[in-house]
Design an enzyme around this catalytic site. Structure first.
Site, short mmCIF file in Angstrom:
data_model
loop_
_atom_site.label_atom_id
_atom_site.label_comp_id
_atom_site.label_asym_id
_atom_site.label_seq_id
_atom_site.Cartn_x
_atom_site.Cartn_y
_atom_site.Cartn_z
N ASP A 59 0.84 -1.21 0.00
CA ASP A 59 0.00 0.00 0.00
C ASP A 59 0.87 1.25 0.00
O ASP A 59 0.91 2.00 0.98
CB ASP A 59 -0.97 -0.04 1.19
N LYS B 273 0.75 -8.20 -2.51
CA LYS B 273 -0.59 -7.79 -2.95
C LYS B 273 -0.49 -6.37 -3.49
O LYS B 273 0.02 -5.47 -2.81
CB LYS B 273 -1.58 -7.82 -1.79
N ASP C 49 -5.41 -6.96 -6.15
CA ASP C 49 -6.60 -6.69 -5.34
C ASP C 49 -7.34 -5.47 -5.89
O ASP C 49 -7.23 -4.37 -5.36
CB ASP C 49 -6.13 -6.47 -3.90
N LEU C 50 -8.09 -5.67 -6.99
CA LEU C 50 -8.80 -4.55 -7.60
C LEU C 50 -10.30 -4.61 -7.35
O LEU C 50 -11.04 -3.71 -7.73
CB LEU C 50 -8.51 -4.49 -9.10
N LYS C 51 -10.76 -5.69 -6.76
CA LYS C 51 -12.17 -5.86 -6.37
C LYS C 51 -13.13 -5.39 -7.47
O LYS C 51 -13.88 -4.41 -7.30
CB LYS C 51 -12.47 -5.10 -5.08
N LEU C 52 -13.11 -6.09 -8.59
CA LEU C 52 -13.95 -5.67 -9.72
C LEU C 52 -15.44 -5.82 -9.41
O LEU C 52 -15.84 -6.74 -8.69
CB LEU C 52 -13.60 -6.50 -10.98
N ASP D 232 -18.86 -4.80 -11.83
CA ASP D 232 -19.46 -4.12 -12.97
C ASP D 232 -20.36 -5.13 -13.69
O ASP D 232 -20.54 -6.25 -13.22
CB ASP D 232 -18.34 -3.59 -13.90
N PRO E 122 -21.49 -8.06 -16.19
CA PRO E 122 -20.69 -9.25 -16.51
C PRO E 122 -19.76 -9.10 -17.72
O PRO E 122 -18.59 -9.50 -17.65
CB PRO E 122 -21.76 -10.32 -16.75
N THR F 241 -13.64 -6.40 5.55
CA THR F 241 -13.30 -6.64 6.96
C THR F 241 -13.46 -5.39 7.83
O THR F 241 -13.48 -5.47 9.04
CB THR F 241 -11.86 -7.18 7.11
N GLN G 236 -9.25 -1.66 10.81
CA GLN G 236 -9.83 -2.98 10.60
C GLN G 236 -10.68 -3.36 11.80
O GLN G 236 -10.34 -3.05 12.93
CB GLN G 236 -8.71 -4.03 10.43
N ARG H 33 0.17 -2.99 7.12
CA ARG H 33 0.80 -2.08 8.08
C ARG H 33 1.58 -2.75 9.20
O ARG H 33 2.57 -2.19 9.66
CB ARG H 33 -0.26 -1.14 8.65
O1 C5P Z 1 -2.52 -2.68 6.64
P1 C5P Z 1 -3.47 -3.84 6.65
O2 C5P Z 1 -2.78 -5.13 7.09
O3 C5P Z 1 -4.75 -3.57 7.36
O4 C5P Z 1 -3.80 -4.05 5.10
C1 C5P Z 1 -4.77 -4.93 4.65
C2 C5P Z 1 -4.83 -4.88 3.17
O5 C5P Z 1 -5.82 -5.78 2.73
C3 C5P Z 1 -5.18 -3.52 2.58
O6 C5P Z 1 -4.45 -3.40 1.36
C4 C5P Z 1 -6.66 -3.61 2.31
O7 C5P Z 1 -7.07 -2.84 1.20
C5 C5P Z 1 -6.81 -5.09 1.98
N1 C5P Z 1 -8.13 -5.68 2.14
C6 C5P Z 1 -8.85 -5.64 3.32
N2 C5P Z 1 -10.09 -6.22 3.41
C7 C5P Z 1 -10.61 -6.84 2.35
C8 C5P Z 1 -9.89 -6.91 1.15
C9 C5P Z 1 -8.64 -6.32 1.09
O8 C5P Z 1 -8.36 -5.11 4.31
N3 C5P Z 1 -11.79 -7.42 2.46
#
Ligand code: C5P
Length: 236
Positions: free
Chosen positions: A10, A32, A59-62, A64, A66, A121, A192, A213
């Protein structure tokens, strides 16, 4: 299967990313790549990371219609990534289209794994029910979306480590679980909501851990990464 840890990159730019990986001797670890970095650097960042042998979870979480998702996935699969995700909220048809796109665009026989995002999460029960007006609890929503994702032919879901046992029970042990929200110190949550340590996540049966982090902001990121790997290894 051994647990794999994906280090969440990140960072705002490739420059900072490369500097971090180089400085802390983390070149080659599974990573990631999320929206922040991908939208800044574009697909060339994947090529750069692949040159250093990083396994890549894009991790682009599409989310839109189909056809659009299918075409986008065809392009993404061509980059040679290992995992990619969609929001399960897009529905079965969208997830099936995503899978088709990945198969069509895959390099040789390496089709990227398709992962569904159930409930973020960071989502709190109160937000889900009062703000989004969803009558399900977070637990019920996660279970429902996981089942839907599996039925659509995807390979697994992103979920909280705390939800893994339930998801494996509902979807089968081969259904992959990818768990962010990991903290090396239990007391540190940042934004989180449902967090776990690497040990707890592995004991719960998580296949892939995503850690950001707790490693990138540690005083010694290499030592933090190694500690996380060791915690998982001791469980197996
Ligand atoms: O810094 P941290 O460990 O909280 O980072 C978690 C990573 O996982 C971030 O890049 C966040 O965008 C990603 N993520 C998430 N929850 C999801 C999917 C991805 O926290 N459901």
């Amino acid at each position: 299967m051994d647990t794999t840890i994906f280090l969440a990159l990140d960072f705002p730019t490739w420059k900072e990313t490369e500097q971090f990986l180089q400085e802390h001797d983390l070149k080659g670890v599974p990573v990631k790549v999320g929206m922040e970095l991908f939208y800044r650097e574009g697909p060339s960042i994947i090529e750069k990371l692949k040159k250093d042998d990083h396994a890549i979870f894009l991790d682009l979480k599409l989310y839109d219609i189909p056809t659009t998702v299918q075409r986008a996935m065809r392009n993404l699969a061509g980059l040679g990534i290992d995992l990619v995700n969609v929001h399960a909220l897009g529905g079965t048809e969208m997830m099936k289209a995503a899978k088709e796109g990945l198969v069509q665009g895959a390099q040789s026989d390496q089709t990227p794994m398709l992962i569904g995002v159930t409930v973020l999460t960071s989502m709190k029960q109160q937000t889900l029910q009062q703000e989004l007006n969803v009558s399900f609890s977070v637990d019920e929503a996660v279970a429902h979306f996981a089942q839907m994702t599996r039925d659509a032919g995807a390979d697994g879901v992103v979920c909280s480590a705390l939800e893994v046992p339930k998801i494996k029970k509902i979807c089968g042990s081969n259904f992959v679980t990818v768990t962010p929200g990991i903290r090396l110190v239990e007391s540190s949550h940042d934004d989180q909501d449902r967090v776990a340590t690497p040990k707890m996540a592995t004991e719960n049966g998580s296949d892939y851990l995503v850690i950001g982090r707790s490693i990138t902001r540690a005083s010694n990121p290499k030592a933090a990464y190694q500690r996380a790997v060791k915690e998982c290894f001791h469980v197996h």
